[in-house]
Design a protein around this motif. Structure first.
Motif, short mmCIF file in Angstrom:
data_model
loop_
_atom_site.label_atom_id
_atom_site.label_comp_id
_atom_site.label_asym_id
_atom_site.label_seq_id
_atom_site.Cartn_x
_atom_site.Cartn_y
_atom_site.Cartn_z
N LEU A 50 0.84 -1.19 0.00
CA LEU A 50 0.00 0.00 0.00
C LEU A 50 0.88 1.25 0.00
CD1 LEU A 50 -2.82 1.34 0.35
CD2 LEU A 50 -2.44 1.19 2.81
N ILE A 51 0.63 2.15 -0.95
CA ILE A 51 1.34 3.41 -1.03
C ILE A 51 0.35 4.53 -0.65
CG2 ILE A 51 2.62 5.02 -2.49
CD1 ILE A 51 4.07 2.40 -2.07
N CYS A 52 0.67 5.25 0.42
CA CYS A 52 -0.20 6.34 0.85
C CYS A 52 0.50 7.68 0.71
CB CYS A 52 -0.66 6.12 2.30
SG CYS A 52 0.69 6.11 3.48
N ALA A 53 -0.20 8.74 1.05
CA ALA A 53 0.34 10.10 0.89
C ALA A 53 1.62 10.30 1.70
CB ALA A 53 -0.72 11.12 1.31
N ALA A 54 1.71 9.68 2.87
CA ALA A 54 2.90 9.83 3.71
C ALA A 54 4.14 9.26 3.01
CB ALA A 54 2.68 9.13 5.05
N ASP A 55 3.96 8.17 2.25
CA ASP A 55 5.08 7.57 1.52
C ASP A 55 5.58 8.53 0.43
OD1 ASP A 55 4.95 5.12 2.96
OD2 ASP A 55 3.23 4.55 1.74
N LYS B 265 -1.77 9.46 -5.21
CA LYS B 265 -1.68 9.77 -6.64
C LYS B 265 -1.68 11.28 -6.86
CE LYS B 265 -3.90 5.53 -8.36
NZ LYS B 265 -5.06 4.99 -9.08
N ASP B 266 -2.56 11.99 -6.13
CA ASP B 266 -2.64 13.44 -6.29
C ASP B 266 -1.34 14.11 -5.86
OD1 ASP B 266 -5.21 13.13 -7.16
OD2 ASP B 266 -6.14 13.60 -5.23
N LEU B 267 -0.79 13.65 -4.74
CA LEU B 267 0.45 14.24 -4.23
C LEU B 267 1.62 13.95 -5.16
CD1 LEU B 267 1.32 15.94 -1.84
CD2 LEU B 267 1.94 13.84 -0.64
N ALA B 268 1.66 12.73 -5.72
CA ALA B 268 2.73 12.37 -6.66
C ALA B 268 2.67 13.26 -7.90
CB ALA B 268 2.59 10.90 -7.04
N GLU B 269 1.46 13.53 -8.35
CA GLU B 269 1.30 14.41 -9.52
C GLU B 269 1.76 15.82 -9.20
OE1 GLU B 269 -2.26 15.98 -12.51
OE2 GLU B 269 -2.62 14.31 -11.14
N GLU B 270 1.46 16.28 -7.98
CA GLU B 270 1.88 17.62 -7.56
C GLU B 270 3.40 17.72 -7.49
OE1 GLU B 270 1.60 20.42 -3.56
OE2 GLU B 270 0.09 18.85 -3.89
N TYR B 271 4.05 16.66 -6.99
CA TYR B 271 5.51 16.65 -6.86
C TYR B 271 6.20 16.16 -8.13
CZ TYR B 271 4.94 17.33 -1.79
OH TYR B 271 4.64 17.83 -0.56
N GLN B 272 5.42 15.84 -9.16
CA GLN B 272 5.96 15.33 -10.42
C GLN B 272 6.79 14.06 -10.20
OE1 GLN B 272 8.03 18.62 -12.27
NE2 GLN B 272 6.11 19.55 -12.98
N LEU B 273 6.26 13.21 -9.36
CA LEU B 273 6.90 11.93 -9.06
C LEU B 273 6.20 10.86 -9.89
CD1 LEU B 273 8.03 10.66 -5.60
CD2 LEU B 273 6.82 9.13 -7.16
N ALA B 274 6.97 10.12 -10.70
CA ALA B 274 6.38 9.15 -11.62
C ALA B 274 6.37 7.74 -11.02
CB ALA B 274 7.17 9.15 -12.92
N PHE B 275 5.31 7.03 -11.35
CA PHE B 275 5.22 5.61 -10.96
C PHE B 275 5.68 4.77 -12.15
CE2 PHE B 275 1.81 7.57 -8.34
CZ PHE B 275 2.32 7.24 -7.09
N GLN B 276 6.66 3.90 -11.92
CA GLN B 276 7.19 3.04 -12.99
C GLN B 276 6.89 1.58 -12.67
OE1 GLN B 276 11.37 3.96 -13.34
NE2 GLN B 276 11.00 5.96 -14.30
N LEU C 170 9.32 10.32 0.02
CA LEU C 170 10.13 10.23 -1.21
C LEU C 170 10.49 11.61 -1.74
CD1 LEU C 170 8.25 7.30 -3.00
CD2 LEU C 170 10.57 7.22 -2.05
N HIS C 171 9.54 12.54 -1.64
CA HIS C 171 9.78 13.90 -2.11
C HIS C 171 10.89 14.56 -1.30
CE1 HIS C 171 9.07 17.89 -3.69
NE2 HIS C 171 8.85 18.35 -2.46
N LYS C 172 10.88 14.34 0.02
CA LYS C 172 11.91 14.92 0.88
C LYS C 172 13.29 14.34 0.57
CE LYS C 172 8.87 16.09 4.74
NZ LYS C 172 8.54 15.84 6.16
#
Length: 205
Positions: A4-9, A34-45, A13-15
């Protein structure tokens, strides 16, 4: 095993300065993640899985604990309180035994024009041979002419009862029995909380 990947994860990663995260088909990503990853431009591979591993366990199921954790996470992130709209929280056995959580009981006005008279039914006639609930009177009065036999316990405060022109006073810890076919006026100069129980009956004969 599902992950499970949540907003805290995503925040962690962003930090760390990460710009991507490897996931598999078994990875569960919450909407807020998902929303936070998009905001930080973090991609899921998507990580490639060995063919053998896929063939060995194509129908791996999520555990009960993981599912409960996921549901709680989704409810919390959506800002939903599952018991917020319930009059009280309780536990109930299949036999009918019921435990009402006293601190959760929400009292509602009995009469629209009198907010100082509040009540909440805890046990309904459909559940038992009697009904029971919490009654709260604050600097007000209540005339009960249902004519049903009742047993009442003063949880807190002082209660004045008038029957056939005679007034009695009951205090915290007192138990009150009212026989069938008797109309009683309840009142208090301050505030009183009572546990009320009434037997099923015809009433108002």
């Amino acid at each position: 095993m599902k992950k499970l990947i949540c907003a805290a994860d995503i925040e962690a990663l962003h930090k760390e300065g990460k710009k991507s995260l490897l996931i598999t088909k078994q990875t569960i990503i919450t909407p807020s993640a998902k929303d936070l990853a998009e905001e930080y431009q973090l991609a899921f591979q998507m990580q490639a899985e060995p063919e053998a591993a896929i063939n060995l366990a194509p129908y791996e199921s999520i555990s009960k604990e993981s599912l409960v954790s996921l549901l709680r996470q989704l409810i919390a992130e959506a800002g939903i309180n599952p018991v917020a709209n319930l009059p009280f929280a309780y536990e109930k056995h299949t036999s009918g035994m019921k435990i009402v959580k006293g601190t959760s009981v929400k009292l509602n006005p009995v009469q629209p024009d009198n907010p100082r008279l509040r009540y909440q039914e805890l046990i309904t006639p459909a559940e038992s041979h009697f009904s029971a609930g919490i009654l709260e009177i604050e600097e007000s009065s209540y005339y009960d002419d249902t004519m049903l036999e009742s047993l009442n316990y003063v949880i807190a405060g002082e209660l004045q009862l008038t029957i056939a022109g005679t007034t009695y006073t009951a205090n915290q810890g007192d138990t009150i029995f009212i026989p069938e076919n008797q109309a009683v006026s309840w009142s208090t100069p301050n505030k009183v909380t009572i546990l009320c129980g009434k037997l099923k009956g015809v009433g108002k004969q």
